[in-house]
Design a protein around this motif. Structure first.
Motif, PDB file in Angstrom:
ATOM      1  N   MET A  55       0.706  -0.756   0.666  1.00  0.00           N
ATOM      2  CA  MET A  55       0.043  -0.258  -0.082  1.00  0.00           C
ATOM      3  C   MET A  55       1.083   1.401   0.315  1.00  0.00           C
ATOM      4  O   MET A  55       1.724   1.147   0.854  1.00  0.00           O
ATOM      5  N   SER A  56       0.999   2.849  -1.064  1.00  0.00           N
ATOM      6  CA  SER A  56       1.466   3.420  -0.700  1.00  0.00           C
ATOM      7  C   SER A  56       1.154   4.370   0.285  1.00  0.00           C
ATOM      8  O   SER A  56       0.098   3.912   0.918  1.00  0.00           O
ATOM      9  N   LYS A  57       2.385   5.262   0.115  1.00  0.00           N
ATOM     10  CA  LYS A  57       1.560   6.575   1.582  1.00  0.00           C
ATOM     11  C   LYS A  57       0.605   6.864   1.495  1.00  0.00           C
ATOM     12  O   LYS A  57       0.020   7.713   2.599  1.00  0.00           O
ATOM     13  N   ALA A  94      -1.836   6.788  -0.307  1.00  0.00           N
ATOM     14  CA  ALA A  94      -3.768   5.997  -0.292  1.00  0.00           C
ATOM     15  C   ALA A  94      -3.480   4.926   1.149  1.00  0.00           C
ATOM     16  O   ALA A  94      -4.608   5.563   2.285  1.00  0.00           O
ATOM     17  N   SER A  95      -2.504   5.422   2.623  1.00  0.00           N
ATOM     18  CA  SER A  95      -2.823   5.140   3.522  1.00  0.00           C
ATOM     19  C   SER A  95      -2.895   6.627   4.310  1.00  0.00           C
ATOM     20  O   SER A  95      -3.748   6.647   5.261  1.00  0.00           O
ATOM     21  N   GLN A  96      -2.426   7.472   3.719  1.00  0.00           N
ATOM     22  CA  GLN A  96      -2.997   8.518   4.032  1.00  0.00           C
ATOM     23  C   GLN A  96      -5.040   8.782   3.900  1.00  0.00           C
ATOM     24  O   GLN A  96      -5.547   9.246   4.555  1.00  0.00           O
ATOM     25  N   LYS A  97      -4.969   8.396   3.188  1.00  0.00           N
ATOM     26  CA  LYS A  97      -6.545   8.460   2.646  1.00  0.00           C
ATOM     27  C   LYS A  97      -7.619   8.156   3.592  1.00  0.00           C
ATOM     28  O   LYS A  97      -8.572   8.090   3.435  1.00  0.00           O
ATOM     29  N   GLY A  98      -6.650   6.443   3.363  1.00  0.00           N
ATOM     30  CA  GLY A  98      -7.792   5.372   4.635  1.00  0.00           C
ATOM     31  C   GLY A  98      -7.862   6.630   5.750  1.00  0.00           C
ATOM     32  O   GLY A  98      -9.209   6.052   6.401  1.00  0.00           O
ATOM     33  N   ILE A  99      -6.533   7.231   6.657  1.00  0.00           N
ATOM     34  CA  ILE A  99      -6.807   6.798   8.003  1.00  0.00           C
ATOM     35  C   ILE A  99      -8.099   8.451   7.559  1.00  0.00           C
ATOM     36  O   ILE A  99      -8.381   8.693   9.116  1.00  0.00           O
ATOM     37  N   GLN A 100      -7.620   9.399   6.451  1.00  0.00           N
ATOM     38  CA  GLN A 100      -8.237  10.835   6.301  1.00  0.00           C
ATOM     39  C   GLN A 100     -10.174  10.296   6.508  1.00  0.00           C
ATOM     40  O   GLN A 100     -11.032  10.283   6.834  1.00  0.00           O
TER      41      GLN A 100
END
Length: 90
Positions: A1-3, A5-11
């Motif tokens: 998982m890219s950084k 995509a990870s940030q979007k998931g957290i958001q």
């Protein structure tokens, strides 16, 4: 998982959590308001079936200790104003 995509998931998770918190807060506020109105109505001698219909509270809700003692409280309408409202006895 890219950084990214990870940030979007957290958001997205935070946004969903906030929305759920807002909904729970609104629901709790409506319940507290209904209980407050029911206490006032019962204290002023309004029949419990009308209180139930007006507030949406259940028989179980109205059987709680909070409402049992409400009927022994002083009316919230001063005696000098009795008969001036919509629930006056004829």
């Amino acid at each position: 998982m890219s950084k990214g995509a990870s940030q979007k998931g957290i958001q997205l998770g935070r946004q969903e959590g906030r929305q759920e918190g807002i909904q729970l807060g609104e629901q709790k506020g409506r319940q507290e308001s209904a209980r407050s109105i029911a206490r006032q109505l019962i204290t002023n001698g309004v029949d419990r079936s009308i209180v139930k219909l007006s507030t949406g509270l259940s028989d179980h809700d109205l059987m709680s200790r909070e409402f049992f003692y409400a009927k022994f409280s002083q009316p919230t309408v001063p005696e000098k104003d009795w008969g001036k409202g919509m629930f006056c006895a004829l």
